[in-house]
Design a protein around this motif. Structure first.
Motif, short mmCIF file in Angstrom:
data_model
loop_
_atom_site.label_atom_id
_atom_site.label_comp_id
_atom_site.label_asym_id
_atom_site.label_seq_id
_atom_site.Cartn_x
_atom_site.Cartn_y
_atom_site.Cartn_z
N UNK A 1 0.89 -1.15 0.03
CA UNK A 1 -0.03 -0.07 0.14
C UNK A 1 0.92 1.07 -0.04
N UNK A 2 0.41 2.26 -0.53
CA UNK A 2 1.07 3.35 -0.52
C UNK A 2 0.12 4.62 -0.82
N UNK A 3 0.81 5.90 -0.57
CA UNK A 3 -0.08 7.17 -0.69
C UNK A 3 0.72 8.06 -1.45
N UNK A 4 0.20 9.00 -2.43
CA UNK A 4 0.86 9.97 -2.77
C UNK A 4 1.29 11.26 -1.99
N UNK A 5 0.67 10.93 -0.68
CA UNK A 5 1.39 11.92 0.30
C UNK A 5 2.87 11.63 0.80
N UNK A 6 3.37 10.34 0.20
CA UNK A 6 4.42 9.77 0.68
C UNK A 6 5.08 9.41 -0.72
N UNK A 7 5.67 10.36 -1.65
CA UNK A 7 6.18 9.88 -2.88
C UNK A 7 7.46 9.02 -3.01
N UNK A 8 8.07 9.32 -2.09
CA UNK A 8 9.34 8.64 -1.92
C UNK A 8 9.15 7.08 -1.61
N UNK B 1 -4.45 11.11 5.88
CA UNK B 1 -5.35 9.95 5.94
C UNK B 1 -4.49 8.78 6.59
N UNK B 2 -3.02 8.95 6.34
CA UNK B 2 -1.91 7.99 6.86
C UNK B 2 -1.96 8.38 8.60
N UNK B 3 -1.89 9.41 8.97
CA UNK B 3 -1.61 10.03 10.08
C UNK B 3 -3.01 9.74 11.03
N UNK B 4 -3.89 9.97 10.51
CA UNK B 4 -5.12 9.65 11.28
C UNK B 4 -5.52 8.19 11.48
N UNK C 1 4.58 -12.64 4.46
CA UNK C 1 4.53 -11.76 5.67
C UNK C 1 4.01 -10.48 5.57
N UNK C 2 3.10 -10.00 6.40
CA UNK C 2 2.84 -8.50 6.23
C UNK C 2 3.81 -7.77 7.14
N UNK C 3 4.11 -6.47 6.54
CA UNK C 3 5.09 -5.61 7.05
C UNK C 3 4.76 -4.24 7.31
N UNK C 4 4.44 -3.56 8.32
CA UNK C 4 4.09 -2.28 8.39
C UNK C 4 5.30 -1.35 8.17
N UNK C 5 4.96 -0.20 7.37
CA UNK C 5 5.95 0.83 7.17
C UNK C 5 5.81 2.14 7.84
N UNK C 6 4.76 2.16 8.62
CA UNK C 6 4.65 3.46 9.10
C UNK C 6 3.84 3.03 10.53
N UNK C 7 4.41 3.01 11.63
CA UNK C 7 3.67 2.77 13.01
C UNK C 7 3.31 4.16 13.49
N UNK C 8 1.97 4.29 13.70
CA UNK C 8 1.56 5.49 14.37
C UNK C 8 1.52 5.59 15.71
N UNK D 1 11.69 -2.24 11.71
CA UNK D 1 12.40 -1.08 11.96
C UNK D 1 13.17 -0.54 11.02
N UNK D 2 13.76 -1.58 10.13
CA UNK D 2 14.45 -1.05 8.89
C UNK D 2 13.68 -0.49 7.88
N UNK D 3 12.23 -1.04 8.00
CA UNK D 3 11.57 -0.53 6.74
C UNK D 3 10.60 0.53 7.14
N UNK D 4 10.60 1.09 8.29
CA UNK D 4 9.52 2.11 8.70
C UNK D 4 10.25 3.43 8.06
N UNK D 5 8.94 4.11 7.57
CA UNK D 5 9.49 5.57 6.96
C UNK D 5 9.09 6.42 8.02
N UNK D 6 9.73 7.63 8.17
CA UNK D 6 9.39 8.67 9.33
C UNK D 6 8.92 9.97 8.44
N UNK D 7 8.25 11.00 9.28
CA UNK D 7 7.97 11.95 8.51
C UNK D 7 8.85 13.13 8.62
#
Length: 311
Positions: free
Chosen positions: A179-186, A228-231, A243-250, A296-302
């Motif tokens: 999954x992705x969002x154009x709010x996070x283009x990288x 939408x990601x942050x909320x 495996x499911x891997x979470x890329x952004x933990x809120x 943790x290696x695959x988490x993206x940060x703001x």
């Protein structure tokens, strides 16, 4: 995840999409990651309507329109044809909207995943059939006002719940999904780059706001796609090797109410509607954190300067 430098070359330009169109931005970014040796298939929908206007074809790569229901099948056909011609080092990608993916095109997508051809299917999700006048799709969220789910005293917009296409696709044991969002283009570009290297079928579901159908300013597309990601109403994740891997933990969600009320399609919602949406979000995140690996290696940060988390 190997990072890809963004190309200065443009492979989708001069289109006639509405100002602030999230879908067109998704196509543009993805093609920058895939490069010139790419075959594109697009079904009936916004991107075919705005990208194939004679005499201005807006793709500088090979592109064609498929039947609405047949994106997955045509992708397989293009891949087979390219192999038969002896071509090497090429990409085959499809861009389909939410209706063309979750509803009309679901059977063809399922078959394509089963065949496991080396193709990439990208769903640009603007949460309704926008090209034909903003009708409800299988990915329209609860409470959204569309022309076929109007908001009244008794029914407050869409009564359906959004299909979880990411997990539906993962249930096929696909080689790679994200999954992705154009709010996070990288993050999106990196995932397209990763899909490019997969020896088999890949699926990316990218959140792509539509100012016209959502009742937002054309300048708000990217900020809404971050919010939408942050909320917590959308998550960034991957599926690979079972495996499911979470890329952004809120750690702390931003306001769901603010996210909804900033859009015309949700203006009618009352407090009980919003509470129901928050409850569903919390239940989904509880299951996500139990079932998804947090790498943790695959988490993206703001970015420190981002405002999408402001309360």
């Amino acid at each position: 995840m190997k990072e890809l430098k963004i190309s200065k070359d443009e492979y989708f330009y001069g289109h006639k999409a509405c100002s602030g169109c999230g879908g067109s931005l998704a196509v543009r970014l993805a093609l920058k990651a895939l490069g010139k040796n790419t075959f594109v298939v697009i079904p009936a929908g916004c991107m075919s309507a705005v990208g194939f206007i004679y005499p201005q074809l807006c793709f500088s790569v090979n592109a064609m329109i498929s039947q609405f229901a047949s994106t997955g099948a045509m992708l397989s056909g293009v891949y087979a044809g390219a192999k038969a011609l002896g071509l090497e080092n090429f990409n085959v990608v499809g861009f389909a909207g939410d209706g063309g993916t979750a509803d009309i095109g679901l059977q063809a997508l399922s078959g394509a995943i089963d065949r496991n051809d080396k193709i990439i299917y990208i769903c640009y999700d603007n949460e309704a059939y926008m090209n034909t006048g903003v009708q409800q799709s299988g990915l329209t969220p609860y409470g959204a006002r569309t022309t076929t789910s109007p908001a009244g005293d008794n029914i407050h917009g869409s009564a359906n719940r959004k299909k979880d296409m990411f997990e539906i696709v993962a249930a096929h044991k696909i080689k790679y999904a994200a999954t992705a969002s154009i709010g996070y283009p990288k993050d999106f570009i990196n995932k397209v780059s990763k899909a490019k290297e997969v020896d088999g079928t890949s699926y990316i579901h990218v959140f792509a706001p539509c100012p016209t159908g959502w009742g937002i300013s054309t300048s708000e597309t990217v900020s809404i796609a971050k919010e939408v990601v942050e909320c917590g109403l959308w998550y960034l994740a991957e599926y690979e090797n079972g495996e499911f891997i979470l890329n952004r933990k809120i750690e702390e969600f931003s306001s769901v109410k603010n996210y909804l009320k900033n859009q015309g399609r949700f203006k009618h919602l009352d407090e009980s509607d919003i509470e129901s949406i928050i409850k569903e979000r919390d239940e989904k995140w509880g299951k996500t954190l139990n079932n998804f690996k947090v790498n943790e290696d695959k988490l993206i940060v703001l970015n420190e300067n981002s405002t999408c988390c402001d309360k």
